[in-house]
Write a protein that holds these residues in place. Structure first.
Motif: not given
Length: 273
Positions: A208-223
């Protein structure tokens, strides 16, 4: 424990003579959700399709993609076809492109489930009706007799989620699944993804490019930026202690949009009052 290990993944467009993904390595932990974020053209989607081995022939990939100890790059196309859907399920950005436009939805569902389970028509219909109702799709039997163009983007995404519920894959790859949806549908579909993880205890890669959605669903992040992973970390670290300037830019942009939205909504509320 890692369910998926990607090592030194390189993807080259041999037509253009251009490297699209450069030396990318990451792991997906059992039961966790890994988000891949970045602007358009950063290599997010092509990385996901590389895992599924679904990139165009002129996009050559090298490196290791190890799923449960087995290197997917070493499998024949026939062997890989059996992994797709049942073991690794991909939910695409545009629901319309996931279905054959010349067939009603039920035909696609039946073909997929017969291939992996060999179930009868009645078994498939019963299971799909149950799962479609569980993701808030009304009149599932009627929906299965419709063509893709007769359904909204949100409905098509829910159908793919309901199919994943039946398949119970080890990994779900969701490639920008909310991009083509309106705001209300986005919220509802993200909620269904969260429930999906809980119900079948699967691992997930969420692009996703939507960090709001990412914050809600993810445990870890790759940029990702220009085909390279520029930062990685758990969700709290990425949002509060980002190191790379590009990550800081993405986070700050998300905060500005969020604050502007709150201001607009506040003014709208006051105007109505």
């Amino acid at each position: 424990m890692n369910i998926l290990e990607v090592g030194n993944l390189n993807i080259v467009d041999v037509k253009a003579g251009k490297e699209i993904v450069c030396n990318s390595s990451f792991n997906l932990k059992q039961g966790s959700c890994l988000a891949i974020v970045g602007e358009s053209g950063s290599g997010k989607s092509v990385t996901c399709r590389a895992i599924m081995r679904l990139n165009k022939p002129w996009l050559r990939q090298s490196g290791n993609i190890v799923f449960k100890g087995e290197n997917l790059n070493d499998l024949t196309e026939k062997e890989m076809k059996m992994k797709r859907g049942k073991n690794i399920c991909m939910i695409l950005q545009n629901g319309m492109s996931a279905f054959d436009p010349s067939c009603v939805i039920g035909v696609h569902l039946k073909e997929t489930l017969v291939q992996h389970f060999g179930w009868s028509h009645n078994q498939i219909e019963e299971k799909m009706i149950n799962t479609m109702e569980s993701v808030m799709l009304k009149n599932p039997k009627e929906i299965m007799n419709k063509y893709p163009h007769q359904l909204s983007g949100g409905m098509l995404q829910r159908i793919m989620i309901s199919l994943a519920l039946v398949l119970e894959p080890d990994i779900i790859i969701a490639d920008e699944p909310t991009t083509a949806l309106d705001t209300i549908s986005q919220f509802e579909v993200v909620e269904e993804f969260i429930k999906l993880r809980e119900r079948i205890c699967c691992s997930m890669i969420f692009v996703s490019h939507d960090l709001g959605v990412v914050r809600k669903i993810a445990d870890d992040v790759l940029v990702m930026k220009e085909g390279k992973i520029v930062e990685r970390g758990n969700i709290q670290t990425i949002f509060s202690e980002a190191q790379h300037e590009y990550t800081k830019y993405l986070v700050s942009t998300k905060e500005v949009l969020s604050n502007n939205f709150k201001k607009v909504m506040g003014r709208s509320y006051l105007a109505e009052s």
